[in-house]
Design a protein around this motif. Structure first.
Motif, PDB file in Angstrom:
ATOM      1  N   LEU A   1       0.856  -1.186   0.000  1.00  0.00           N
ATOM      2  CA  LEU A   1       0.000   0.000   0.000  1.00  0.00           C
ATOM      3  C   LEU A   1       0.888   1.231   0.000  1.00  0.00           C
ATOM      4  CD1 LEU A   1      -2.906   1.220   0.358  1.00  0.00           C
ATOM      5  CD2 LEU A   1      -2.505   1.074   2.817  1.00  0.00           C
ATOM      6  N   VAL A   2       0.504   2.243  -0.761  1.00  0.00           N
ATOM      7  CA  VAL A   2       1.230   3.515  -0.814  1.00  0.00           C
ATOM      8  C   VAL A   2       0.312   4.609  -0.307  1.00  0.00           C
ATOM      9  CG1 VAL A   2       2.359   5.213  -2.298  1.00  0.00           C
ATOM     10  CG2 VAL A   2       2.597   2.779  -2.808  1.00  0.00           C
ATOM     11  N   LEU A   3       0.776   5.372   0.674  1.00  0.00           N
ATOM     12  CA  LEU A   3       0.072   6.566   1.151  1.00  0.00           C
ATOM     13  C   LEU A   3       0.932   7.755   0.750  1.00  0.00           C
ATOM     14  CD1 LEU A   3      -0.910   5.398   4.738  1.00  0.00           C
ATOM     15  CD2 LEU A   3      -2.353   5.436   2.701  1.00  0.00           C
ATOM     16  N   CYS A   4       0.381   8.601  -0.103  1.00  0.00           N
ATOM     17  CA  CYS A   4       1.178   9.680  -0.686  1.00  0.00           C
ATOM     18  C   CYS A   4       0.490  11.022  -0.528  1.00  0.00           C
ATOM     19  CB  CYS A   4       1.400   9.384  -2.164  1.00  0.00           C
ATOM     20  SG  CYS A   4       2.352  10.641  -3.024  1.00  0.00           S
ATOM     21  N   ASP A   5       1.258  12.014  -0.127  1.00  0.00           N
ATOM     22  CA  ASP A   5       0.781  13.390  -0.094  1.00  0.00           C
ATOM     23  C   ASP A   5       0.456  13.811  -1.521  1.00  0.00           C
ATOM     24  OD1 ASP A   5       0.252  16.013   0.679  1.00  0.00           O
ATOM     25  OD2 ASP A   5       2.355  16.564   0.899  1.00  0.00           O
ATOM     26  N   TRP A   6      -0.451  14.755  -1.668  1.00  0.00           N
ATOM     27  CA  TRP A   6      -0.888  15.192  -2.991  1.00  0.00           C
ATOM     28  C   TRP A   6       0.003  16.266  -3.574  1.00  0.00           C
ATOM     29  CZ3 TRP A   6      -3.745  12.178  -5.546  1.00  0.00           C
ATOM     30  CH2 TRP A   6      -4.423  12.607  -6.673  1.00  0.00           C
TER      31      TRP A   6
END
Length: 121
Positions: A47-52
């Motif tokens: 899973l990747v959690l990335c700032d926009w």
């Protein structure tokens, strides 16, 4: 599951890391999409959690890069409804068969993050 967090804010990296480690996940944290891409393309990230909004490559560009690899599922978690709508429409136009979940929420809302991350197991 190994989770990659990408954010140019040390405070956000720390907050998300704290949540995820507490919930039993293995966490890798980097400050840019450019630094993250080799980790993503290696294929061992669940899973990747990335700032926009980030320098060099932003979250929407990273989503496009990931979509090119035909992931099983792509979930976008964004606090701005308009940004969420725009990227959802753009991705589905270019990849109509992409399994895409667009979720409105904020990473500072621990319950919302837990719900989204938990749905990815």
């Amino acid at each position: 599951m190994k989770i990659l967090i990408i954010d140019d804010s040390p405070a956000s990296l720390a907050l998300l890391s704290t949540y995820l480690i507490k919930w039993g996940y293995e966490v890798v944290a980097v400050e840019s999409c450019v630094d993250a891409w080799p980790l993503i393309s290696a294929g061992d990230i669940g899973l990747v959690l990335c700032d926009w909004e980030m320098p060099e490559m932003n979250g929407s560009e990273l989503c496009r890069q990931i979509a090119r690899y035909a992931p099983v599922e792509l979930t976008i978690f964004e606090q701005c409804e308009f940004n969420l709508y725009r990227i959802e429409q753009a991705l589905l136009k270019e990849w109509p068969n992409l399994s895409l979940n667009a979720v409105l929420g904020d990473v500072t809302d621990e319950a919302a993050v837990r719900h989204v991350v938990g749905a990815q197991k």
